[in-house]
Enzyme design. Sequence first.
Site, PDB file in Angstrom:
ATOM      1  N   ASN A 122       0.955  -1.339   0.032  1.00  0.00           N
ATOM      2  CA  ASN A 122       0.040  -0.207   0.011  1.00  0.00           C
ATOM      3  C   ASN A 122       0.938   1.207  -0.038  1.00  0.00           C
ATOM      4  O   ASN A 122       2.128   1.030   0.271  1.00  0.00           O
ATOM      5  CB  ASN A 122      -0.929  -0.142   1.080  1.00  0.00           C
ATOM      6  CG  ASN A 122      -2.156   0.904   1.200  1.00  0.00           C
ATOM      7  OD1 ASN A 122      -2.357   1.621  -0.080  1.00  0.00           O
ATOM      8  ND2 ASN A 122      -3.110   0.554   2.114  1.00  0.00           N
ATOM      9  N   PHE A 123       0.402   2.508  -0.184  1.00  0.00           N
ATOM     10  CA  PHE A 123       0.913   3.654  -0.053  1.00  0.00           C
ATOM     11  C   PHE A 123       2.122   3.864  -0.906  1.00  0.00           C
ATOM     12  O   PHE A 123       3.097   4.528  -0.737  1.00  0.00           O
ATOM     13  CB  PHE A 123       1.462   3.957   1.317  1.00  0.00           C
ATOM     14  CG  PHE A 123       0.329   3.617   2.412  1.00  0.00           C
ATOM     15  CD1 PHE A 123      -0.891   4.647   2.342  1.00  0.00           C
ATOM     16  CD2 PHE A 123       0.307   2.761   3.200  1.00  0.00           C
ATOM     17  CE1 PHE A 123      -1.812   4.534   3.081  1.00  0.00           C
ATOM     18  CE2 PHE A 123      -0.762   2.616   4.287  1.00  0.00           C
ATOM     19  CZ  PHE A 123      -1.823   3.392   4.217  1.00  0.00           C
ATOM     20  N   LEU A 124       1.943   3.302  -2.112  1.00  0.00           N
ATOM     21  CA  LEU A 124       2.878   3.700  -3.337  1.00  0.00           C
ATOM     22  C   LEU A 124       2.724   5.044  -3.570  1.00  0.00           C
ATOM     23  O   LEU A 124       1.699   5.359  -4.476  1.00  0.00           O
ATOM     24  CB  LEU A 124       2.817   2.893  -4.451  1.00  0.00           C
ATOM     25  CG  LEU A 124       3.422   2.935  -5.796  1.00  0.00           C
ATOM     26  CD1 LEU A 124       4.742   3.001  -5.495  1.00  0.00           C
ATOM     27  CD2 LEU A 124       3.090   1.990  -7.029  1.00  0.00           C
TER      28      LEU A 124
ATOM     29  N   THR B 243      -4.642  -3.183  -3.969  1.00  0.00           N
ATOM     30  CA  THR B 243      -5.606  -2.594  -4.684  1.00  0.00           C
ATOM     31  C   THR B 243      -5.103  -1.272  -5.283  1.00  0.00           C
ATOM     32  O   THR B 243      -4.075  -0.759  -4.848  1.00  0.00           O
ATOM     33  CB  THR B 243      -6.736  -2.359  -3.611  1.00  0.00           C
ATOM     34  OG1 THR B 243      -6.471  -1.381  -2.788  1.00  0.00           O
ATOM     35  CG2 THR B 243      -7.497  -3.256  -2.944  1.00  0.00           C
TER      36      THR B 243
ATOM     37  N   LEU C 277      -6.559  -1.126   3.366  1.00  0.00           N
ATOM     38  CA  LEU C 277      -6.571   0.392   3.778  1.00  0.00           C
ATOM     39  C   LEU C 277      -6.318   1.390   2.551  1.00  0.00           C
ATOM     40  O   LEU C 277      -5.561   0.996   1.562  1.00  0.00           O
ATOM     41  CB  LEU C 277      -5.710   0.574   4.710  1.00  0.00           C
ATOM     42  CG  LEU C 277      -6.231  -0.457   6.115  1.00  0.00           C
ATOM     43  CD1 LEU C 277      -5.305  -0.311   7.258  1.00  0.00           C
ATOM     44  CD2 LEU C 277      -7.568   0.044   6.370  1.00  0.00           C
TER      45      LEU C 277
HETATM   46  C1  YNC Z   1      -0.152   1.076  -9.157  1.00  0.00           C
HETATM   47  N1  YNC Z   1      -1.060   2.127  -8.376  1.00  0.00           N
HETATM   48  O1  YNC Z   1       1.384   0.374 -14.999  1.00  0.00           O
HETATM   49  P1  YNC Z   1       3.664  -0.755 -16.855  1.00  0.00           P
HETATM   50  S1  YNC Z   1      -2.154   2.025  -5.213  1.00  0.00           S
HETATM   51  C2  YNC Z   1       0.910  -0.780  -9.447  1.00  0.00           C
HETATM   52  N2  YNC Z   1       0.034   0.007  -8.835  1.00  0.00           N
HETATM   53  O2  YNC Z   1       4.031  -0.162 -15.310  1.00  0.00           O
HETATM   54  P2  YNC Z   1       6.088   5.053 -13.369  1.00  0.00           P
HETATM   55  C3  YNC Z   1       1.457   0.920 -10.972  1.00  0.00           C
HETATM   56  N3  YNC Z   1       1.728  -0.324 -10.717  1.00  0.00           N
HETATM   57  O3  YNC Z   1       2.369  -0.579 -17.140  1.00  0.00           O
HETATM   58  P3  YNC Z   1       4.524   7.051 -12.051  1.00  0.00           P
HETATM   59  C4  YNC Z   1       0.368   1.676 -10.371  1.00  0.00           C
HETATM   60  N4  YNC Z   1       0.342   3.059 -10.847  1.00  0.00           N
HETATM   61  O4  YNC Z   1       4.406  -0.104 -17.846  1.00  0.00           O
HETATM   62  C5  YNC Z   1       1.280   2.754 -11.940  1.00  0.00           C
HETATM   63  N5  YNC Z   1       1.869   1.582 -12.066  1.00  0.00           N
HETATM   64  O5  YNC Z   1       3.955  -2.218 -16.542  1.00  0.00           O
HETATM   65  C6  YNC Z   1       2.788   1.087 -12.998  1.00  0.00           C
HETATM   66  N6  YNC Z   1       0.218   8.377  -7.987  1.00  0.00           N
HETATM   67  O6  YNC Z   1       5.924   3.891 -13.683  1.00  0.00           O
HETATM   68  C7  YNC Z   1       2.388   1.462 -14.527  1.00  0.00           C
HETATM   69  N7  YNC Z   1      -0.657   5.591  -5.483  1.00  0.00           N
HETATM   70  O7  YNC Z   1       7.057   5.298 -12.143  1.00  0.00           O
HETATM   71  C8  YNC Z   1       3.772   1.218 -15.275  1.00  0.00           C
HETATM   72  O8  YNC Z   1       4.780   5.908 -13.035  1.00  0.00           O
HETATM   73  C9  YNC Z   1       4.755   1.724 -14.128  1.00  0.00           C
HETATM   74  O9  YNC Z   1       5.759   8.034 -11.766  1.00  0.00           O
HETATM   75  C10 YNC Z   1       5.020   3.330 -14.379  1.00  0.00           C
HETATM   76  O10 YNC Z   1       4.221   6.352 -10.561  1.00  0.00           O
HETATM   77  C11 YNC Z   1       3.232   5.716 -10.161  1.00  0.00           C
HETATM   78  O11 YNC Z   1      -0.271   1.747  -3.302  1.00  0.00           O
HETATM   79  C12 YNC Z   1       2.584   6.209  -8.985  1.00  0.00           C
HETATM   80  O12 YNC Z   1      -2.042   6.531  -7.154  1.00  0.00           O
HETATM   81  C13 YNC Z   1       1.331   5.346  -8.660  1.00  0.00           C
HETATM   82  O13 YNC Z   1       2.354   8.509  -6.799  1.00  0.00           O
HETATM   83  C14 YNC Z   1       3.924   5.857  -8.104  1.00  0.00           C
HETATM   84  O14 YNC Z   1       1.573   7.897 -10.204  1.00  0.00           O
HETATM   85  C15 YNC Z   1       2.285   7.538  -8.939  1.00  0.00           C
HETATM   86  O15 YNC Z   1       3.258   7.564 -12.463  1.00  0.00           O
HETATM   87  C16 YNC Z   1       1.376   8.180  -7.822  1.00  0.00           C
HETATM   88  O16 YNC Z   1       6.635   5.880 -14.683  1.00  0.00           O
HETATM   89  C17 YNC Z   1      -0.676   9.010  -6.991  1.00  0.00           C
HETATM   90  O17 YNC Z   1       3.923   1.834 -12.897  1.00  0.00           O
HETATM   91  C18 YNC Z   1      -0.753   8.026  -5.803  1.00  0.00           C
HETATM   92  C19 YNC Z   1      -1.331   6.571  -6.314  1.00  0.00           C
HETATM   93  C20 YNC Z   1      -1.251   4.175  -5.882  1.00  0.00           C
HETATM   94  C21 YNC Z   1      -2.122   3.677  -4.988  1.00  0.00           C
HETATM   95  C22 YNC Z   1      -1.017   1.131  -4.311  1.00  0.00           C
HETATM   96  C23 YNC Z   1      -0.960  -0.348  -4.081  1.00  0.00           C
HETATM   97  C24 YNC Z   1       0.371  -0.389  -4.971  1.00  0.00           C
HETATM   98  C25 YNC Z   1       0.682  -2.064  -5.396  1.00  0.00           C
HETATM   99  C26 YNC Z   1       2.049  -2.075  -5.849  1.00  0.00           C
HETATM  100  C27 YNC Z   1       2.359  -3.413  -6.362  1.00  0.00           C
HETATM  101  C28 YNC Z   1       2.755  -4.379  -5.430  1.00  0.00           C
HETATM  102  C29 YNC Z   1       3.108  -5.650  -5.906  1.00  0.00           C
HETATM  103  C30 YNC Z   1       3.464  -6.600  -4.977  1.00  0.00           C
HETATM  104  C31 YNC Z   1       4.909  -6.415  -4.339  1.00  0.00           C
HETATM  105  C32 YNC Z   1       5.373  -7.456  -3.259  1.00  0.00           C
HETATM  106  C33 YNC Z   1       5.454  -8.912  -3.806  1.00  0.00           C
HETATM  107  C34 YNC Z   1       5.589  -9.951  -2.899  1.00  0.00           C
HETATM  108  C35 YNC Z   1       5.902 -11.172  -2.671  1.00  0.00           C
END
Ligand code: YNC
Length: 388
Positions: A136-138, A172, A388
């Site tokens: 969470n909290f990415l 999520t 959350l």
């Molecule tokens: C996202 N929300 O598709 P592709 S939710 C996962 N979760 O990759 P860049 C995401 N991946 O498609 P930016 C994502 N959003 O090319 C984007 N991506 O394969 C993917 N927003 O990276 C995207 N918080 O750094 C693409 O994008 C790649 O600069 C692009 O950064 C994204 O916490 C982000 O919504 C979300 O702060 C950090 O936009 C940014 O845009 C931002 O160029 C506002 O990234 C806040 C926001 C997301 C909330 C959340 C759940 C995160 C889950 C992450 C995955 C976990 C996997 C499991 C890991 C443990 C495994 C074990 C064992």
Amino acid sequence: RHRFWETQPVGQFKDAGRGGLPEGPIEPPTALSAVRPEPYNLPALYEWTTCDMDDEQTCAEVYNLLTNNYVEDDENMFRFNYSKEFLQWALRPPGYFKAWHIGVRVKATKKLVAFITGVPGRIRVREDIIRMAEVNFLCVHKKLRSKRLAPVMIKEVTRRVHLENIWQAAYTAGVILPTPVTTCRYWHRSLNPKKLIDVGFSRLGARMTMSRTIRLYKLPEATATPGFRKMELRDVPAVTRLLREHLSLFVVAPDLDENDVEHWVLPLENVVDSYVVESPETHEVTDFCSFYTLPSSILNNQNYSVLKAAYSFYNVAAKTPLLHLMNDALIVAKQKDYDVFNALDVMHNDTFLKELKFGPGDGQLHYYLYNYRLRNDLKPAELGLVLL
Ligand code: YNC
Ligand code: MG
């Protein structure tokens, strides 16, 4: 299309509908000695930091990063405003790992510019209980977007999760990634319709006046169920039994013991609220409901800066009808001055949403599992998990 996600052990869009792929882990675990021992490389100007959420100053830095850069609605009118107390609660459950609270700083100034977290949990998928990270909290600072920092953050949290011999995760997101386990919708129940309309959260319905709208959403002053009261420490064993029984009804749900219940649902001021129904006759705890507090900043409004929102968490209506239990939850939320009560269409929630005057929101919430394949998509009502 998904340069990063196509390389990860998650359900791939190209496999959709093929069927026949077995349910369970996509990749087997490797030996711990085969897990990369050093952190992934960041662009030269940045460095990794582990965020100590016990430390008030670090907690404030995380709070400020998220307050200014975390999730917004599609129209950029609202931004989640998780409180410091909420972050400390969300990030320090039983058995948590400090190393999973990962930040990125600018080397020169030490400014915190990105964040991602995991916390450990046990999640049951059908019969199997699996240790997972709940991620969470990415968040990446607005000025550093689209530089492919997010994939590095995700790989680094994955590495640190693997170091604890955990190989699956749940998360999520509002965006579509390969591949959702299920897609849920948020529903919203107005408690303070005038403010919600004034700030643009909702609109006056067709042929509705403000005073008719206020009357439509009016709630009784006091709760109606005899024995409805705030949950206390002494209720933990009974609430754990109720919750475990209830969560067994869903295909995917957390496996919670008394320690987890004490952490996740015992009331914590302005973070989580929980209520039980204690039978006036037998003094047995027969029902339970809970919600967490997640305000949103209101961007660009003259009159208001914060929307106070309650989010339905876990509810168990074993004796009291769920409709009555949730109506009492709405009443206490109104007493506590929340503006809106939100709920996903997970578990049995669809049985009360329309009746209790929730309206469907426009945002969707996609649920994902990392390195675990299900044989088919789930319906929201088959999901017993609230993240959350
Ligand atoms: C996202 N929300 O598709 P592709 S939710 C996962 N979760 O990759 P860049 C995401 N991946 O498609 P930016 C994502 N959003 O090319 C984007 N991506 O394969 C993917 N927003 O990276 C995207 N918080 O750094 C693409 O994008 C790649 O600069 C692009 O950064 C994204 O916490 C982000 O919504 C979300 O702060 C950090 O936009 C940014 O845009 C931002 O160029 C506002 O990234 C806040 C926001 C997301 C909330 C959340 C759940 C995160 C889950 C992450 C995955 C976990 C996997 C499991 C890991 C443990 C495994 C074990 C064992
Ligand atoms: Mg980036």
